[in-house]
Design a protein around this motif. Structure first.
Motif, PDB file in Angstrom:
ATOM      1  N   TYR A  83     -36.364  33.974  18.324  1.00 11.65           N
ATOM      2  CA  TYR A  83     -36.892  32.845  19.357  1.00 11.65           C
ATOM      3  C   TYR A  83     -35.498  32.757  20.041  1.00 11.65           C
ATOM      4  CZ  TYR A  83     -40.827  31.368  16.731  1.00 11.65           C
ATOM      5  OH  TYR A  83     -42.143  30.953  15.864  1.00 11.65           O
ATOM      6  N   ARG A  84     -34.371  32.785  19.402  1.00 11.76           N
ATOM      7  CA  ARG A  84     -33.351  32.557  20.409  1.00 11.76           C
ATOM      8  C   ARG A  84     -33.119  33.534  21.437  1.00 11.76           C
ATOM      9  NH1 ARG A  84     -28.616  33.282  17.173  1.00 11.76           N
ATOM     10  NH2 ARG A  84     -29.282  31.464  15.823  1.00 11.76           N
ATOM     11  N   ARG A 140     -35.377  22.399  28.565  1.00 14.97           N
ATOM     12  CA  ARG A 140     -34.898  22.234  27.195  1.00 14.97           C
ATOM     13  C   ARG A 140     -36.095  21.477  26.638  1.00 14.97           C
ATOM     14  NH1 ARG A 140     -30.439  24.496  25.052  1.00 14.97           N
ATOM     15  NH2 ARG A 140     -29.724  22.697  24.128  1.00 14.97           N
ATOM     16  N   GLN A 141     -36.722  20.449  27.195  1.00 12.64           N
ATOM     17  CA  GLN A 141     -37.785  19.710  26.657  1.00 12.64           C
ATOM     18  C   GLN A 141     -38.906  20.820  26.048  1.00 12.64           C
ATOM     19  OE1 GLN A 141     -38.983  16.102  28.694  1.00 12.64           O
ATOM     20  NE2 GLN A 141     -36.964  15.468  29.199  1.00 12.64           N
ATOM     21  N   HIS A 149     -43.826  21.607  17.766  1.00 10.82           N
ATOM     22  CA  HIS A 149     -45.107  21.180  17.605  1.00 10.82           C
ATOM     23  C   HIS A 149     -45.959  22.390  17.680  1.00 10.82           C
ATOM     24  CE1 HIS A 149     -44.268  17.004  17.513  1.00 10.82           C
ATOM     25  NE2 HIS A 149     -43.557  17.130  18.476  1.00 10.82           N
ATOM     26  N   ILE A 150     -45.689  23.596  18.394  1.00  9.61           N
ATOM     27  CA  ILE A 150     -46.715  24.873  18.262  1.00  9.61           C
ATOM     28  C   ILE A 150     -46.051  25.524  17.280  1.00  9.61           C
ATOM     29  CG2 ILE A 150     -47.922  26.483  19.757  1.00  9.61           C
ATOM     30  CD1 ILE A 150     -47.553  24.442  22.135  1.00  9.61           C
ATOM     31  N   GLU A 151     -44.838  26.233  17.127  1.00  6.96           N
ATOM     32  CA  GLU A 151     -44.303  27.180  16.313  1.00  6.96           C
ATOM     33  C   GLU A 151     -44.276  26.393  14.858  1.00  6.96           C
ATOM     34  OE1 GLU A 151     -44.226  29.924  17.227  1.00  6.96           O
ATOM     35  OE2 GLU A 151     -44.149  29.874  19.420  1.00  6.96           O
ATOM     36  N   GLY A 152     -44.059  25.038  14.988  1.00  6.31           N
ATOM     37  CA  GLY A 152     -44.026  24.333  13.697  1.00  6.31           C
ATOM     38  C   GLY A 152     -42.760  24.436  13.046  1.00  6.31           C
ATOM     39  N   LEU A 153     -41.469  24.737  13.619  1.00  5.37           N
ATOM     40  CA  LEU A 153     -40.286  24.779  13.236  1.00  5.37           C
ATOM     41  C   LEU A 153     -39.542  23.441  12.676  1.00  5.37           C
ATOM     42  CD1 LEU A 153     -38.531  27.623  15.101  1.00  5.37           C
ATOM     43  CD2 LEU A 153     -40.073  27.779  13.073  1.00  5.37           C
ATOM     44  N   ALA A 154     -38.771  23.571  11.822  1.00  5.87           N
ATOM     45  CA  ALA A 154     -37.939  22.134  11.539  1.00  5.87           C
ATOM     46  C   ALA A 154     -37.021  21.785  12.414  1.00  5.87           C
ATOM     47  CB  ALA A 154     -37.461  22.146  10.237  1.00  5.87           C
ATOM     48  N   ASN A 155     -36.767  20.680  12.556  1.00  7.34           N
ATOM     49  CA  ASN A 155     -35.561  20.191  13.563  1.00  7.34           C
ATOM     50  C   ASN A 155     -34.053  20.958  13.409  1.00  7.34           C
ATOM     51  OD1 ASN A 155     -37.220  18.701  15.082  1.00  7.34           O
ATOM     52  ND2 ASN A 155     -36.589  16.786  14.102  1.00  7.34           N
ATOM     53  N   PRO A 156     -33.840  21.288  12.107  1.00  5.46           N
ATOM     54  CA  PRO A 156     -32.490  21.809  11.965  1.00  5.46           C
ATOM     55  C   PRO A 156     -32.752  23.414  12.467  1.00  5.46           C
ATOM     56  CG  PRO A 156     -32.904  20.910   9.862  1.00  5.46           C
ATOM     57  CD  PRO A 156     -34.061  20.658  10.633  1.00  5.46           C
ATOM     58  N   GLU A 157     -33.585  23.965  12.212  1.00  2.82           N
ATOM     59  CA  GLU A 157     -33.821  25.456  12.717  1.00  2.82           C
ATOM     60  C   GLU A 157     -33.805  25.347  13.993  1.00  2.82           C
ATOM     61  OE1 GLU A 157     -36.982  27.674  10.973  1.00  2.82           O
ATOM     62  OE2 GLU A 157     -36.373  29.488  11.777  1.00  2.82           O
ATOM     63  N   ILE A 158     -34.457  24.414  14.885  1.00  3.91           N
ATOM     64  CA  ILE A 158     -34.730  24.301  16.463  1.00  3.91           C
ATOM     65  C   ILE A 158     -33.439  24.064  16.910  1.00  3.91           C
ATOM     66  CG2 ILE A 158     -35.621  23.023  18.027  1.00  3.91           C
ATOM     67  CD1 ILE A 158     -37.930  22.378  16.226  1.00  3.91           C
ATOM     68  N   MET A 162     -31.480  26.409  19.488  1.00  4.66           N
ATOM     69  CA  MET A 162     -30.939  25.993  21.025  1.00  4.66           C
ATOM     70  C   MET A 162     -29.592  25.637  20.969  1.00  4.66           C
ATOM     71  SD  MET A 162     -34.178  23.387  21.601  1.00  4.66           S
ATOM     72  CE  MET A 162     -33.746  23.041  23.351  1.00  4.66           C
ATOM     73  N   GLY A 163     -29.032  25.993  19.754  1.00  3.87           N
ATOM     74  CA  GLY A 163     -27.669  25.675  19.906  1.00  3.87           C
ATOM     75  C   GLY A 163     -27.255  24.236  20.416  1.00  3.87           C
ATOM     76  N   ALA A 164     -27.963  23.197  19.837  1.00  3.12           N
ATOM     77  CA  ALA A 164     -27.739  21.928  19.995  1.00  3.12           C
ATOM     78  C   ALA A 164     -27.698  20.956  18.633  1.00  3.12           C
ATOM     79  CB  ALA A 164     -29.018  21.311  20.741  1.00  3.12           C
TER      80      ALA A 164
END
Lengths: 197, 110
Positions: A83-84, A140-141, A149-158, A162-164
């Motif tokens: 993904y990255r 970024r948004q 919402h489409i890939e269904g990943l959790a925020n920590p993985e996102i 994204m390096g954020a």
């Protein structure tokens, strides 16, 4: 009928990649079948252009093959890494094409005569409308909304992709959702929400 | 549906996300084939490394090579610079005499 690929394997990506690095051709086939559609779909959602998404997906998968011999199991998930890499390749492309508009070639599949055609067409129309609205979001948004919402990943993985920070991801998805709702709200009737006013 | 209602808005947006998940853009067969071909291609041959670089790496880098060269030079110097042999003729006899059975065994074959 000859099936060139077989995705019935439930082996984790990381184990398959290790097998691939040891020269197992069936691992290469399984990974290709499993990951290429995901990488391509993600690239398409970020770019909105099929030809560019194919180029990005091919490059991302090529990088995965090159990385395989040096892959350290347990360090990162293959999907997170992909993904990255995919997002970075998409961002590079969009920056190179800065100033131009990204063409949207979300051509719906031709309708068939099966039952439920109207529902399927409506779903496809909604998918296409969402894609158009996503293309208008800031980079970024768009990335955060797609991953959440489409890939269904959790925020920590996102956040890792994204390096954020997790807070930044939450803020990006909230703002992205709000912008999408505003954009799609203008097309309610067209998209089958005529009674929802 | 009042758009001010966050829950309703989230549920409404979710129908779009669901549609997007149900209808992902599919890769072309050409892309799948190209990716698989790339996976099956032999890895690029490693670049040829010059002999000196391989020796340097084998011994652990330039500092180790320098130490080795110094040690070799000192060895040559010791071997050539001493004014007389370390052992004289009388010591050499002793060296032979401490292994008489070896000399005997060798002679026994004749």
């Amino acid at each position: 009928m000859v099936m060139p690929f077989d995705d019935s394997d439930t082996t984790p990506d990381e184990a398959l990649l290790a097998d691939f690095a040891r020269g197992d051709p069936s691992a290469a086939r399984a990974l290709t079948l499993r990951l290429t559609p995901r990488v391509f779909a993600h690239a398409y959602r970020l770019l909105g252009n099929r030809a560019e998404a194919e180029e990005v997906a091919q490059e991302a998968m090529l990088r995965l093959w090159r990385q395989a011999p040096d892959w350290r199991e347990g360090e990162a998930k293959v999907s997170t890494w992909l993904y990255r890499v995919t997002a970075n390749l998409c961002i590079d492309r969009r920056r190179r094409a800065k100033g131009g508009t990204v063409p949207l070639d979300a051509v719906p599949e031709p309708p068939d005569a099966q039952p439920g055609v109207a529902e399927r067409m409506q779903a496809r129309d909604r998918a296409a409308a969402l894609q158009a609205a996503l293309s208008d979001l800031p980079e970024r948004q768009r990335q955060a909304v797609v991953l959440r919402h489409i890939e269904g990943l959790a925020n920590p993985e996102i956040a890792a992709i994204m390096g954020a920070s997790v807070e930044a991801v939450e803020s990006l998805t909230t703002r992205g959702r709000r912008a999408l709702a505003a954009a799609l709200g203008t097309r309610k009737e067209e998209l089958g929400y005529a009674d929802e006013r | 549906m009042p758009m001010s209602d966050d829950k309703h808005e989230a549920a409404w947006l979710e129908t779009f996300f669901e549609a997007a998940r149900a209808h992902p853009a599919a890769p072309s067969p050409a892309l799948m084939t190209a990716v698989l071909r790339a996976a099956e291609a032999p890895p690029p041959a490693p670049p040829r490394v010059p002999l000196m670089a391989r020796l340097r790496d084998a011994f652990g880098g330039w500092p180790a090579m320098a130490g080795l060269a110094t040690a070799a030079a000192v060895g040559v110097w010791i071997g050539t610079a001493l004014p007389e042999p370390a052992t004289g003729a009388s010591e050499a006899v002793w060296l032979v005499d401490i292994a008489p059975e070896l000399a005997f065994d060798l002679a026994g074959d004749f």
